[in-house]
Each structure stands twice: as structure tokens, then as C-alpha cells.
Design a protein around this motif. Structure first.
Motif, short mmCIF file in Angstrom:
data_model
loop_
_atom_site.label_atom_id
_atom_site.label_comp_id
_atom_site.label_asym_id
_atom_site.label_seq_id
_atom_site.Cartn_x
_atom_site.Cartn_y
_atom_site.Cartn_z
N PHE A 54 0.84 -1.19 0.00
CA PHE A 54 0.00 0.00 0.00
C PHE A 54 0.87 1.25 0.00
O PHE A 54 2.00 1.26 0.50
N LEU A 55 0.34 2.31 -0.56
CA LEU A 55 0.95 3.64 -0.51
C LEU A 55 -0.11 4.62 -0.02
O LEU A 55 -1.31 4.43 -0.25
N ARG A 56 0.34 5.68 0.66
CA ARG A 56 -0.57 6.77 1.01
C ARG A 56 -0.26 7.96 0.10
O ARG A 56 0.84 8.48 0.09
N VAL A 57 -1.26 8.33 -0.70
CA VAL A 57 -1.11 9.45 -1.63
C VAL A 57 -2.18 10.47 -1.30
O VAL A 57 -3.39 10.19 -1.40
N ARG A 58 -1.72 11.67 -0.87
CA ARG A 58 -2.63 12.74 -0.47
C ARG A 58 -3.66 12.24 0.55
O ARG A 58 -4.85 12.43 0.43
N ARG A 59 -3.14 11.56 1.56
CA ARG A 59 -3.94 11.03 2.67
C ARG A 59 -4.90 9.91 2.26
O ARG A 59 -5.75 9.51 3.04
N ARG A 60 -4.77 9.43 1.05
CA ARG A 60 -5.62 8.33 0.59
C ARG A 60 -4.76 7.10 0.36
O ARG A 60 -3.62 7.17 -0.07
#
Length: 313
Positions: A54-60
Motif C-alpha cells: 500500500f501507498l498513502r497518496v494525499r492522505r488516501r
């Protein structure tokens, strides 16, 4: 033997839930766990796989490419385990499982309406019925019994003929406006419904009557005879089908035969089972039952002399 790379079932369930919801919070609620416990399981799984999932991109939250690939595999594995576990819940210690493969229209039109009689006579046998448009390979498909149309040859199987299946054209009465077609030329000019499993059907039907048509392969195409019959009933054109598969609609007047020529069957319906399982009681019982059903007045009569065929290749 090399040690298997085996994540825990809990880690897989946590990963699948997070990937489905794209939320640690919702996954935790579904699995009745804390978010920190979910996070710990995902971290351990990523460490084992040596790849971030998983990655967090702009809090998503987003899946990495590795995570997206892993998600589809893990979901399939968990679904398979779920199905297998639910199957076991339905079986008592005295229950035997008999897996039957059948072509779809034959299964729904001929086999299933009769199955209650077998189930009543053999309550200890749990049936699993699968369908495919092409005949099953018994070993590859992991089934006990195959019911199919053909010439009595399946790899490694003993095939017992049940009955032939003569072919007729059928259509909605509305197409004929109260009368039958006057000629084969008139039939050829109609919309000819095609069955994908027998692409040569109309060509053969015309050829048997020494008639050449340049429209034998034209018309809407459907995967199964059941769909062809329903299309004919709906006024989409004229379908060519084994009569037994349209008998219900013909008896009810929903379909009629627009041209009286009946094409002799170029094969037969067979029941097949592995040569190595001929003496297995559940298989002997089903084969005896289905042969008896085929001889009943509402079956298709006695088979021809070539009722038994083997093939071992």
C-alpha cells in the motif's frame, strides 16, 4: 524440500479487507480488530513478501502494483477456502458427493427436472452439478459423471449411450402468420438463429435435403440451445435444435415447427464415467438411474445397438 512461503491466514484476511475497502478503519470494523492490529499484520506481510503493498497518496490509501497483483490472487484463494469450508458444513459423515458435468441446455431441460427422483432414492448422495458448453474431460475437470452429446468418446472414459436427438427448426407462431413455410427457399430467407456450439447446423440441415443456401451461417448467434430456443420464442427468427430441448415450448404452443423435415441425429446423448471408477457404488447407482430414466415414456426410448464405447487415449 524447500520451505514454503506461507503467510498466516489472518494476514491474508487483513490484507484482503484493507484492499477491498481501501481503509484500515473499515477493515478493522469488519474483522473486529483494532487498527493497530491490522497495521501490524500488513507490516508483517510486507516484510515477508519484501514488497510494499500500500501507498498513502494525499492522505488516501492506494495499492502498489505488487499489491494489486497480490489482491486478485489472495481474493481467489480466500473465496476457494470459503466455498470448500461451506461445502464441508453441508455434508454429514454418511454423505457421499457425486459431481456431475452436463451441457447447459440438456442439464436444465432434461436432467434437472428428473433429479428429484434420484435424490429421493439416494438421500446419502450429495449432488454437485456443473455445466459447460463442451464435453467435460473427466480427469481434468475433476468430475465423476459427464453427460454430453457426441459420438461416445471421451479420454479415459467409458461412455454409455442414452438416446439420439433428432433436429427440427422451431419458431414463434407469429412468424408464420397461421401457416407453414412453402419451400426450403422460404426457410432459407428467414432469419436463421445460430448456435455457437454447432456452427454447421443449418448448413447440414439444408445439405441433408440437397438444398444449397448462401445464408446458412448468417443470423444472430447464441452460446447455448436454451438461448436459441428463447430467442425463437421471442420472435428473433428460426432456431434449429434437438426437438427434446424445445419440447416444453412446442407442447405449450409457444413454438411451432415451420418446416416438417426432421434431420436424423448425427450423434447421441451419453453418460460417461472414468474406466477406473466403474465399480464405485455412487457412480453405478447414477448410471443405472439415468439409463432407466432414458427408457421411460417421457425419456427418449431405447439406445441403439452401439451403446457401449471405450477410449483410453
Amino acid at each position: 524440500m524447500e520451505k514454503r512461503l506461507m503467510p498466516s491466514m489472518m494476514a491474508l484476511q487483513c490484507f484482503e479487507a484493507v484492499a477491498r475497502h481501501m481503509s484500515f478503519t473499515r477493515a478493522a470494523e469488519e474483522l473486529h480488530m483494532t487498527q493497530s492490529a491490522i497495521s501490524k499484520q500488513i507490516a508483517q506481510l510486507e516484510a515477508l513478501l519484501r514488497n510494499p503493498l500500500f501507498l498513502r497518496v494525499r492522505r488516501r490509501l492506494q495499492l502498489t502494483p505488487a499489491g494489486a497483483l497480490y489482491q486478485s490472487e489472495v481474493r481467489a484463494i480466500l473465496n476457494q477456502i470459503d466455498v470448500a469450508s461451506r461445502d464441508i458444513l453441508t455434508y454429514g459423515s454418511e454423505t457421499q458427493v457425486l459431481t456431475i458435468g452436463t451441457q447447459p441446455t440438456f442439464g436444465s431441460r432434461w436432467l434437472i427436472p428428473r433429479l428429484q427422483r434420484f435424490m429421493a432414492a439416494h438421500p446419502e448422495i450429495q449432488l454437485k452439478v456443473r455445466s459447460e458448453t463442451h464435453p467435460f474431460d473427466l480427469m481434468q475437470a475433476k468430475i465423476d459423471i459427464s453427460l454430453f452429446f457426441g459420438h461416445g468418446a471421451l479420454p479415459g472414459a467409458q461412455c454409455v449411450e442414452l438416446f439420439e436427438a433428432d433436429v427440427v427448426p422451431v419458431c414463434s407462431p407469429a412468424i408464420l402468420h397461421g401457416g407453414k413455410l412453402a419451400s426450403l427457399a422460404d426457410l432459407s430467407r428467414q432469419t436463421l438463429i445460430q448456435c455457437a456450439s454447432r456452427p454447421e447446423a443449418w448448413h447440414d440441415y439444408f445439405s441433408h435435403q440437397q438444398f444449397q443456401s448462401d445464408r446458412s451461417y448468417l443470423g444472430p448467434r447464441f452460446d447455448t440451445f436454451y438461448m436459441c430456443v428463447r430467442a425463437a420464442e421471442g420472435g428473433c427468427g428460426i432456431a434449429l435444435t434437438p426437438r427434446l430441448l424445445a419440447e416444453e415450448e412446442l407442447q405449450a404452443g409457444k413454438l411451432v415447427v415451420p418446416w416438417d423435415y426432421v434431420q436424423p441425429s448425427d450423434g447421441a446423448y451419453f453418460v460417461a464415467y472414468s474406466e477406473h471408477s466403474a465399480e464405485v457404488p455412487k457412480i453405478k447407482q447414477f448410471v443405472a438411474w439415468v439409463r432407466d430414466e432414458a427408457r421411460q415414456p417421457d425419456g427418449r426410448g431405447a439406445p441403439r445397438a452401439r451403446s457401449m464405447k471405450k477410449r483410453t487415449d
